[in-house]
Design a protein around this motif. Structure first.
Motif, short mmCIF file in Angstrom:
data_model
loop_
_atom_site.label_atom_id
_atom_site.label_comp_id
_atom_site.label_asym_id
_atom_site.label_seq_id
_atom_site.Cartn_x
_atom_site.Cartn_y
_atom_site.Cartn_z
N ALA A 383 0.83 -1.22 0.39
CA ALA A 383 -0.16 0.15 -0.39
C ALA A 383 0.80 1.28 0.35
O ALA A 383 1.80 1.01 0.60
CB ALA A 383 -0.92 -0.29 1.41
N GLU A 384 0.66 2.20 -0.96
CA GLU A 384 1.11 3.62 -1.08
C GLU A 384 0.84 4.41 0.21
O GLU A 384 2.43 5.39 0.08
CB GLU A 384 1.35 4.18 -2.66
CG GLU A 384 1.67 3.04 -3.43
CD GLU A 384 0.91 3.92 -5.05
OE1 GLU A 384 0.56 5.30 -4.91
OE2 GLU A 384 1.40 3.36 -5.79
N THR A 385 -0.19 4.41 0.30
CA THR A 385 0.19 5.94 1.41
C THR A 385 -0.91 4.86 3.13
O THR A 385 -0.90 3.29 3.26
CB THR A 385 -1.74 5.90 1.73
OG1 THR A 385 -2.46 5.46 1.41
CG2 THR A 385 -1.13 7.10 0.24
N ARG A 386 -0.62 5.44 4.17
CA ARG A 386 -1.01 4.83 5.48
C ARG A 386 -2.73 4.83 5.91
O ARG A 386 -1.86 2.86 6.34
CB ARG A 386 -0.46 5.73 6.50
CG ARG A 386 1.05 5.98 6.87
CD ARG A 386 0.91 7.55 7.66
NE ARG A 386 0.69 7.42 9.17
CZ ARG A 386 -0.19 8.30 9.87
NH1 ARG A 386 0.75 9.82 9.16
NH2 ARG A 386 -0.73 8.26 10.88
N THR A 387 -3.02 5.02 4.82
CA THR A 387 -4.59 4.79 4.98
C THR A 387 -4.81 3.52 3.87
O THR A 387 -4.21 3.95 3.05
CB THR A 387 -5.30 5.69 4.84
OG1 THR A 387 -5.29 6.98 5.26
CG2 THR A 387 -6.65 5.08 4.72
N ILE A 388 -4.98 2.56 4.01
CA ILE A 388 -4.83 1.33 3.24
C ILE A 388 -6.70 1.43 2.87
O ILE A 388 -7.40 1.08 3.63
CB ILE A 388 -4.90 0.22 3.76
CG1 ILE A 388 -3.70 -0.19 4.36
CG2 ILE A 388 -5.77 -1.22 2.56
CD1 ILE A 388 -3.77 -2.08 5.06
#
Length: 476
Positions: A383-388
């Protein structure tokens, strides 16, 4: 004395200098004419290096990714896009076309607003929401702490009942067999059963019955005496049953046991004695037997693939663990549990958006808990961001979820069908729709379906099926 053009130049420069948004002005061919001085912090290049360059060139080198000016010129209208810049900023860019009297675009003015801090605040807020949900979960778990154990999530009624049963039978020495699909967590309950017994300080010997070649199974299970066969250890070797003395013997995938060793195993279970291969004297062994399988042992007995007497000896207390698709309320907790473990493993702090959790709950998880655990590791790593978000889920997952929804829809449609005639018509409709997706003309459809072309046309009209729009164009 300054001319009107001079004053316009001064005003325009003042606007570019004062604006908190980044402003880029390009001509009708995409050549940059002006740019705000804050380009450096957002795009990593100063305004002087942008002026005179083509936005097409800047897009190709990922300075503008994507270029809102390029989109305006291609689509001939106002456009808004989200950009990820080389400096790691998240930017919302709006492109406005400026037209001459003939309606041709002579300028494109783009305004770029840096949303990075807002995005971080959004992620922090979502993380806070997630943590609140986790705290609520922990409170629920503390309220029922007698139903908690490491690596075991106890949310659904079915799993809580199984856990209560495991606690009740743990103190006994009765044989237990755990049944259920691969990956449902049979091994976790097996270890919990051992930990809850009076044998918890003694050995827990796990034997994967499907991983040992049949030729070696007897010597591995029962051990062998020194020199009993070529290549044997000079001092002999204790078998799995002997190693489990005073403790627990766990036969994983017991349905894979070769018939040739089942009789001897049955004797060892009944008499609690083991004679090593090549030995004459039997040794008394005290062990608790636990087994697990994803196969239907009763059916294997009927087919002659499993001994009936061994089946009854194992099947004293059968415990069936339901698959994840039958206890969906466990999925969010399991997902958070394994996500947290993987975060700790990789030193990360990823968390789920609520829409991603909805996708996970909707999925059937054919690989059960094992598949979910592997998915959590994949998401943390990729996942590229902290939020999936849902778009971080693998393409195969999304495809299977869509197919799963389609299958459910078909089942629901079938349940609505009340007569044989309706059922046959439903089958015809599905085949016709499939043919419209696979074929270009009704002649190809006829060949695909094994019908003549006029029959295909008649059936399409009968069921009011709109074939592909290009179908008639090609045929006529």
């Amino acid at each position: 004395m300054k001319t009107q053009a001079d004053m316009f130049e001064i005003e325009l420069n003042a606007i570019l200098q004062a604006s908190k948004d980044n402003i880029v002005i390009a001509d009708g061919k995409g050549t940059v004419l002006r740019a705000s001085p804050n380009c450096t912090s957002i795009y990593g290049k100063d305004s002087a290096s942008l002026i005179g360059k083509s936005v097409f060139e800047l897009e190709a080198e990922n300075t503008f990714s994507p270029s809102v000016t390029v989109k305006v010129l291609k689509e001939n209208k106002e456009v808004q896009v989200m950009q990820q810049t080389p400096t790691g900023r998240t930017v919302m860019a709006t492109g406005l076309p400026v037209r001459n009297e003939s309606g041709e675009i002579i300028r494109v003015i783009s305004f770029s607003t840096d949303l990075t801090e807002i995005q971080h605040l959004k992620e922090d807020f979502e993380e806070l929401q997630t943590r609140m949900e986790q705290y609520q979960t922990e409170i629920q778990e503390l309220r029922g702490k007698d139903l908690s154990i490491e690596n075991l999530v106890l949310q659904s009624k079915a799993i809580r009942q199984i856990w209560q049963l495991v606690q009740r039978v743990a103190k006994s020495d009765a044989s237990v067999v755990f049944l259920g699909e691969s990956g449902v967590g049979k091994n976790v309950f097996t270890r919990a059963l051992h930990q809850g017994s009076d044998r918890k300080k003694e050995p827990f010997i796990e034997v994967n019955c499907g991983a040992i070649p049949e030729a070696l199974f007897e010597s591995e299970m029962f051990g062998y005496e020194a020199g009993s066969f070529t290549g044997a250890n000079r001092t002999g070797k204790a078998g799995f049953i002997e190693l489990a003395d005073k403790g627990t013997l766990f036969l994983d995938e017991v349905g894979e046991l070769p018939l040739s060793v089942q009789a001897k195993l049955l004797m060892a279970i009944q008499e609690k004695k083991v004679a090593r291969v090549g030995g004459l004297k039997a040794k008394s062994i005290d062990f608790r037997l636990i087994a697990s399988t994803n196969q239907d042992l009763a059916e294997m007995v009927r087919q002659g693939k499993f001994r009936q007497d061994l089946y009854y000896r194992l099947n004293v207390i059968p415990i069936t663990i339901p698959p994840l698709r039958e206890r969906r309320e466990d999925i969010p907790l399991l997902a958070h549990f394994y996500l947290q473990k993987t975060n700790e493993k990789y030193g990360m702090n990823k968390f789920f958006h609520s829409t991603a959790i909805e996708k996970l709950v909707a999925y059937d998880w054919p690989g059960n808990v094992r598949e979910l655990q592997n998915m959590m590791e994949r998401l943390v790593v990729t996942a590229e961001t902290r939020t999936i978000y849902p778009d971080a889920l693998p393409f195969t997952f999304q495809h299977d979820l869509e197919q799963q929804a389609g299958n459910r829809s078909e089942v629901e449609d079938e349940e609505k069908i009340s007569t044989l005639k309706e059922a046959l018509e439903e089958v015809e409709i599905r085949w016709l729709k499939r043919a419209t997706r696979q074929c270009i003309t009704t002649y190809e459809m006829a060949k695909y379906l094994g019908l003549n072309q006029s029959n295909v046309v008649r059936k399409l009209k009968k069921y009011n099926i709109d074939a592909k729009t290009h179908l008639n164009a090609i045929e006529h």
